[in-house]
Write an enzyme that holds these catalytic residues in place. Structure first.
Site, mmCIF file in Angstrom:
data_model
loop_
_atom_site.group_PDB
_atom_site.id
_atom_site.type_symbol
_atom_site.label_atom_id
_atom_site.label_comp_id
_atom_site.label_asym_id
_atom_site.label_seq_id
_atom_site.Cartn_x
_atom_site.Cartn_y
_atom_site.Cartn_z
ATOM 1 N N GLU A 77 16.248 -6.390 10.023
ATOM 2 C CA GLU A 77 15.447 -7.600 10.165
ATOM 3 C C GLU A 77 15.904 -8.674 9.196
ATOM 4 O OE1 GLU A 77 11.447 -4.824 10.497
ATOM 5 O OE2 GLU A 77 11.705 -6.228 8.851
ATOM 6 N N CYS A 90 15.474 -14.375 4.092
ATOM 7 C CA CYS A 90 15.286 -13.036 3.534
ATOM 8 C C CYS A 90 16.140 -12.102 4.380
ATOM 9 C CB CYS A 90 13.805 -12.668 3.617
ATOM 10 S SG CYS A 90 13.443 -10.997 3.079
ATOM 11 N N CYS A 97 16.331 2.516 4.357
ATOM 12 C CA CYS A 97 16.402 2.536 2.898
ATOM 13 C C CYS A 97 16.153 3.955 2.420
ATOM 14 C CB CYS A 97 15.339 1.596 2.309
ATOM 15 S SG CYS A 97 15.406 1.433 0.501
ATOM 16 N N CYS A 101 9.837 4.334 -1.248
ATOM 17 C CA CYS A 101 8.585 3.799 -1.824
ATOM 18 C C CYS A 101 7.481 3.953 -0.774
ATOM 19 C CB CYS A 101 8.760 2.334 -2.206
ATOM 20 S SG CYS A 101 10.104 2.068 -3.394
ATOM 21 N N CYS A 104 6.012 1.011 1.455
ATOM 22 C CA CYS A 104 6.978 0.152 2.160
ATOM 23 C C CYS A 104 7.362 0.798 3.486
ATOM 24 C CB CYS A 104 8.209 -0.027 1.271
ATOM 25 S SG CYS A 104 9.592 -0.837 2.105
ATOM 26 N N GLY A 177 16.286 -2.327 2.882
ATOM 27 C CA GLY A 177 17.357 -1.733 2.090
ATOM 28 C C GLY A 177 17.301 -2.022 0.607
ATOM 29 N N GLU A 178 18.058 -1.217 -0.133
ATOM 30 C CA GLU A 178 18.184 -1.388 -1.573
ATOM 31 C C GLU A 178 19.571 -2.000 -1.830
ATOM 32 O OE1 GLU A 178 16.631 -1.406 -4.446
ATOM 33 O OE2 GLU A 178 18.576 -1.687 -5.405
ATOM 34 N N SER A 211 17.093 -8.284 -5.205
ATOM 35 C CA SER A 211 15.893 -7.537 -5.586
ATOM 36 C C SER A 211 16.194 -6.039 -5.588
ATOM 37 C CB SER A 211 14.767 -7.846 -4.591
ATOM 38 O OG SER A 211 13.591 -7.149 -4.922
ATOM 39 N N LEU A 235 8.807 -3.741 -9.973
ATOM 40 C CA LEU A 235 8.214 -2.870 -10.992
ATOM 41 C C LEU A 235 6.985 -2.141 -10.428
ATOM 42 C CD1 LEU A 235 9.016 -2.201 -13.928
ATOM 43 C CD2 LEU A 235 7.139 -3.684 -14.659
ATOM 44 N N ASN A 310 1.037 -5.984 1.747
ATOM 45 C CA ASN A 310 0.984 -6.153 3.192
ATOM 46 C C ASN A 310 0.909 -4.734 3.754
ATOM 47 O OD1 ASN A 310 1.288 -7.000 5.819
ATOM 48 N ND2 ASN A 310 3.003 -8.353 5.370
ATOM 49 N N CYS A 353 8.538 -5.861 4.653
ATOM 50 C CA CYS A 353 9.744 -5.046 4.711
ATOM 51 C C CYS A 353 9.666 -3.920 5.743
ATOM 52 C CB CYS A 353 9.911 -4.470 3.312
ATOM 53 S SG CYS A 353 11.416 -3.609 3.043
HETATM 54 N N1 SAH Z 1 14.819 -2.486 -2.157
HETATM 55 C C1 SAH Z 1 14.654 -3.748 -2.820
HETATM 56 C C2 SAH Z 1 14.528 -4.960 -1.897
HETATM 57 C C3 SAH Z 1 13.730 -4.853 -0.624
HETATM 58 S S1 SAH Z 1 11.963 -4.898 -0.677
HETATM 59 C C4 SAH Z 1 13.468 -3.662 -3.752
HETATM 60 O O1 SAH Z 1 12.718 -2.717 -3.698
HETATM 61 O O2 SAH Z 1 13.307 -4.569 -4.566
HETATM 62 C C5 SAH Z 1 11.490 -6.459 -1.325
HETATM 63 C C6 SAH Z 1 10.163 -6.407 -2.053
HETATM 64 O O3 SAH Z 1 9.074 -6.185 -1.131
HETATM 65 C C7 SAH Z 1 10.099 -5.285 -3.081
HETATM 66 O O4 SAH Z 1 9.511 -5.773 -4.271
HETATM 67 C C8 SAH Z 1 9.192 -4.279 -2.385
HETATM 68 O O5 SAH Z 1 8.598 -3.403 -3.302
HETATM 69 C C9 SAH Z 1 8.221 -5.188 -1.674
HETATM 70 N N2 SAH Z 1 7.446 -4.560 -0.593
HETATM 71 C C10 SAH Z 1 7.840 -3.571 0.240
HETATM 72 N N3 SAH Z 1 6.856 -3.242 1.089
HETATM 73 C C11 SAH Z 1 5.810 -4.041 0.800
HETATM 74 C C12 SAH Z 1 4.488 -4.181 1.337
HETATM 75 N N4 SAH Z 1 4.069 -3.419 2.333
HETATM 76 N N5 SAH Z 1 3.676 -5.109 0.779
HETATM 77 C C13 SAH Z 1 4.122 -5.893 -0.236
HETATM 78 N N6 SAH Z 1 5.340 -5.813 -0.787
HETATM 79 C C14 SAH Z 1 6.188 -4.893 -0.280
#
Ligand code: SAH
Length: 364
Positions: A77, A90, A97, A101, A104, A177-178, A211, A235, A310, A353
């Site tokens: 996406e 974005c 990924c 987490c 996510c 993705g990371e 990020s 974080l 979200n 994401c």
């Molecule tokens: N993997 C990288 C970049 C992709 S996610 C990272 O983790 O930074 C970009 C941001 O969106 C990250 O801070 C992630 O933790 C956050 N994110 C992912 N899912 C989310 C959700 N459901 N609600 C809010 N933020 C979210």
């Protein structure tokens, strides 16, 4: 490669200008190339890498999300957000990924594969083309309400120095993705995005944000590149006990190590690090955690970007109550830590994401 196709080498620069400067890979738009060589050159050097599977828009058309299908069937996406003073793309750096987490949507699906440099850049070129062909109306605040001033919108990309919103001014690696787990392709993509035409798209390095969940060795490597891209660190918790569950890679590199790498990055680049913190109701939004975060960040070259969670489909977690969010902001400010609350564009189009890819692969 152009010479290998029996063409004069200067055609390479012509092709690059079409792609990076005029955002096209279509042979029939390359009228400065001889008719007979257009097709073979475009086909050999600019193969179509991404095919739009679904396109969604909201905020009166100023937020546009695209679900792309790659040549081998993976789904990724990208999202374009046009604001009054800038346009942020974005982008995804991987299909899926591997960081897992739990809040996510992408993390739930696991890793399919790394994207290539060209697949990353193609997302930005596609957005630039939408803008250049007048398909995105000028940005307003959007229809989500809330008392967020333009300055405090919390988009980590910052504003375009030119205020020119007919082109992509900012790129954030906050899609699927990371990015630091796909280091070589992401770094090469940053170069292609930021080198001037014809080598690249000419976007300012300062307007690119990478990020990461906090892959410490890769953060150190990025710092040594001497780029001026912005680093964002996801974080989400100031303490290892909670971060071990919210960002599982914390079990490998803990809060102290991740922040240490972040401060080294700030020292090496002079760039303020963006600390991403998704506010999750009753999970990480307690006042004491705001104080703990404030103590960790006080006096550092850092800025906190609070993201109202979200919720992903079926998730037991949800966004913080407004009062908890306000108190969290107040306590960070009391520590002298700059903080903004992220604008929540794109909720109604599964903006977070991985959500769109998840819904497309689920039975409908
Ligand atoms: N993997 C990288 C970049 C992709 S996610 C990272 O983790 O930074 C970009 C941001 O969106 C990250 O801070 C992630 O933790 C956050 N994110 C992912 N899912 C989310 C959700 N459901 N609600 C809010 N933020 C979210």
């Amino acid at each position: 490669m152009v010479a290998g196709l029996g063409q004069p080498p200067f055609r390479a620069s012509q092709l690059s200008r079409h792609f990076f400067g005029r955002y096209t890979d279509q042979a029939d738009e390359m009228t400065d190339l001889p008719l007979a060589s257009r097709d073979p050159l475009a086909r050999a050097l600019l193969p179509r890498l991404l095919t739009a599977e679904r396109e969604l828009s909201c905020d009166a058309g100023t937020t546009r999300k695209t679900l792309w299908r790659t040549f081998d069937g993976a789904l990724v996406e990208s999202v374009l957000m046009r604001y009054p003073d800038r346009v942020t793309m974005c982008v995804s750096s991987q299909a899926g990924c591997g960081m897992a987490c739990p809040f996510c949507a992408t993390g739930q699906a696991g890793l399919t594969r790394n994207l290539s440099t060209a697949e990353i850049v193609a997302q930005v070129v596609a957005g630039a083309r939408l803008l250049a062909t007048g398909q995105v109306p000028p940005g307003g605040r959007g229809g989500l309400g809330g008392k967020v001033s333009p300055r405090d919108r919390g988009d980590p990309g910052g504003s375009s120095p030119r205020g020119d919103t007919a082109r992509v001014s900012n790129v954030v690696f906050m899609g699927m993705g990371e990015p630091l787990a796909n280091y070589a392709s992401v770094l090469a993509a940053v170069r292609r995005l930021t080198d001037p035409v014809p080598e690249g798209m000419g976007i300012s390095q300062r307007s690119v944000t990478v990020s990461t969940v906090g892959l410490v060795p890769a953060i150190a490597r990025l710092a040594a590149e001497r780029l001026s891209v912005t680093l964002a660190v996801s974080l989400h918790a100031p303490d290892d006990e909670l971060r071990d569950t919210l960002v599982p890679v914390n079990q490998r590199w803990n809060v102290q190590e991740v922040l240490g790498a972040a401060w080294d990055y700030a020292a090496a680049t002079g760039r303020r690090v963006s600390i991403e913190y998704a506010l999750i109701r009753d999970i990480n939004d307690q006042a004491w955690r705001a104080d703990a975060l404030g103590s960790l960040l006080a006096g550092r070259l850092a800025h906190v970007n609070l993201i109202p969670l979200n919720p992903t489909p079926g998730s037991k977690w949800t966004a913080s109550r407004p009062a908890a969010q306000r108190e969290f902001v107040r306590r960070l400010e009391a520590h002298g830590v700059p903080v903004t609350v992220r604008d929540t564009r794109g909720r109604e189009i599964d903006g977070a994401c991985g959500q769109l890819a998840a819904s497309a692969s689920a039975p409908r």
